[in-house]
Design an enzyme around this catalytic site. Structure first.
Site, PDB file in Angstrom:
ATOM      1  N   CYS A 288      41.741 -55.341  45.658  1.00 27.97           N
ATOM      2  CA  CYS A 288      42.143 -54.488  46.776  1.00 27.97           C
ATOM      3  C   CYS A 288      41.144 -54.550  47.927  1.00 27.97           C
ATOM      4  O   CYS A 288      41.523 -54.607  49.095  1.00 27.97           O
ATOM      5  CB  CYS A 288      42.273 -53.033  46.323  1.00 27.97           C
ATOM      6  N   ASP A 289      39.855 -54.525  47.612  1.00 25.86           N
ATOM      7  CA  ASP A 289      38.843 -54.292  48.633  1.00 25.86           C
ATOM      8  C   ASP A 289      37.852 -55.422  48.855  1.00 25.86           C
ATOM      9  O   ASP A 289      37.005 -55.327  49.748  1.00 25.86           O
ATOM     10  CB  ASP A 289      38.058 -53.015  48.273  1.00 25.86           C
TER      11      ASP A 289
ATOM     12  N   CYS B 120      38.375 -51.651  42.572  1.00 29.10           N
ATOM     13  CA  CYS B 120      39.383 -52.714  42.613  1.00 29.10           C
ATOM     14  C   CYS B 120      38.940 -53.847  43.526  1.00 29.10           C
ATOM     15  O   CYS B 120      39.022 -53.731  44.756  1.00 29.10           O
ATOM     16  CB  CYS B 120      40.725 -52.151  43.078  1.00 29.10           C
TER      17      CYS B 120
END
Length: 316
Positions: free
Chosen positions: A135-136, A132
């Site tokens: 997300c990261d 992701c």
């Protein structure tokens, strides 16, 4: 006989459990093979509102579960092998538990990221390997990143990651990309994106002190193996909704995601609601999943308290 059963314990399922438990619906929540969902494979979660210093993924999910239990939600560990949604009460076969029945069903079984299946991949998930970018990506500011994949999602992830990384290398096992032309052109025009075509991922190589060192790949033209050094590896080869047990039971789209009526969580079967990634292949975020979990709980509560008030013919 249960009033309502919730399948899945990611942000969507647990949010639905909190709302339904507070409404005295006494939901039974069935955990699958991945309790807590994809967030349990994430270390720091910095984009979930309310945590200015971030929170560990497993800790966030544990807090959600405790909150649901506080209001009376009951949890069961098991795997639903098949379902009969042809009539109410709905029937679910749970491995190791037998048959369960319920008046209403909330589907929050999520979608699993497709993985490469190579050594070092799962072991380093959340420790240098991710599925992701949204997300990261922030954690790789000024660092080198590899994105594996050749479709639209890979091009999109790679382009997004150039906002943070100093360099993004796209690794693809073929000499031609599967992505649409517009997505290819966008990636190819980005100076930060490099290319490693005709390379087959073989192994995620780690450092002695921890973290990943690089991705070992095999050159399909020469057969030789080489190590592509990187600080982070993003696998972008697609997602698979966890809906195999639902095929033939309710309407799914061409990718296998559950269809819901626009603006609601109602499915094609009266009394069945869907929330989270199992019905969302666009956003796939913890906060959007939690939002639809709230919607599913409210839709479900309204249904159980007076099904006649809902015009199910407008479901899809």
């Amino acid at each position: 006989m249960r009033k309502v059963i919730i399948l899945g314990t990611g942000p969507a399922g647990l949010t639905a459990a909190i709302y339904l438990a507070r409404a005295n619906m006494k939901p039974l929540v069935i955990e699958g093979q991945e309790p807590g969902g994809q967030l349990t494979t994430t270390t720091d979660v910095e984009n979930f509102p309310g945590f200015p210093d971030g929170i560990l993924g497993p800790e966030l999910m544990d807090n959600m579960r405790k909150q649901a239990e506080r209001f009376g939600a009951e949890f069961m560990r098991g795997w639903v092998t098949d379902a009969d949604l042809s009539q109410r009460p709905f029937k679910l076969n749970v491995e190791g538990e037998g048959e369960l029945e319920c008046e209403a069903l909330v589907l929050s079984t999520g979608a699993s990221a497709k993985l490469l299946g190579i050594p070092g991949e799962k072991e380093n998930m959340g420790q240098g390997v991710s599925t992701c970018a949204t997300c990261d990506g922030f954690f790789y500011r000024g660092k080198k990143i590899i994105v594996v994949g050749g479709g639209d999602s890979a091009m999109e992830e790679a382009t997004f990651l150039t906002k943070f990384a100093s360099e993004v290398t796209i690794v693809h096992r073929r000499d031609q990309l599967r992505a649409s032309k517009i997505m290819q052109d966008r990636a190819k025009s980005n100076e930060k994106i490099k290319w490693a075509m005709n390379r087959v991922p073989v192994e995620v190589v780690t450092k002695e002190e921890g973290g990943i060192k690089g991705l070992k790949v095999r050159n399909k033209e020469t057969g030789e193996e080489e190590l592509l050094e990187t600080d982070g590896l993003f696998v972008a080869i697609g997602h698979r909704p966890n809906t195999d047990f639902l095929k033939g039971q309710l309407d799914l789209d061409e990718l296998g995601y559950v269809k819901v009526a626009p603006g609601t969580t109602r499915t094609s079967v009266e009394g069945v609601f869907a929330c989270g990634d199992v019905q969302d292949h666009v956003y796939r975020q913890a906060i959007t999943a939690a939002g639809t979990g709230c919607m599913a709980a409210m839709d479900c509560e309204k249904y159980l308290e007076g099904a006649a008030t809902i015009d199910w013919s407008q479901a899809l």
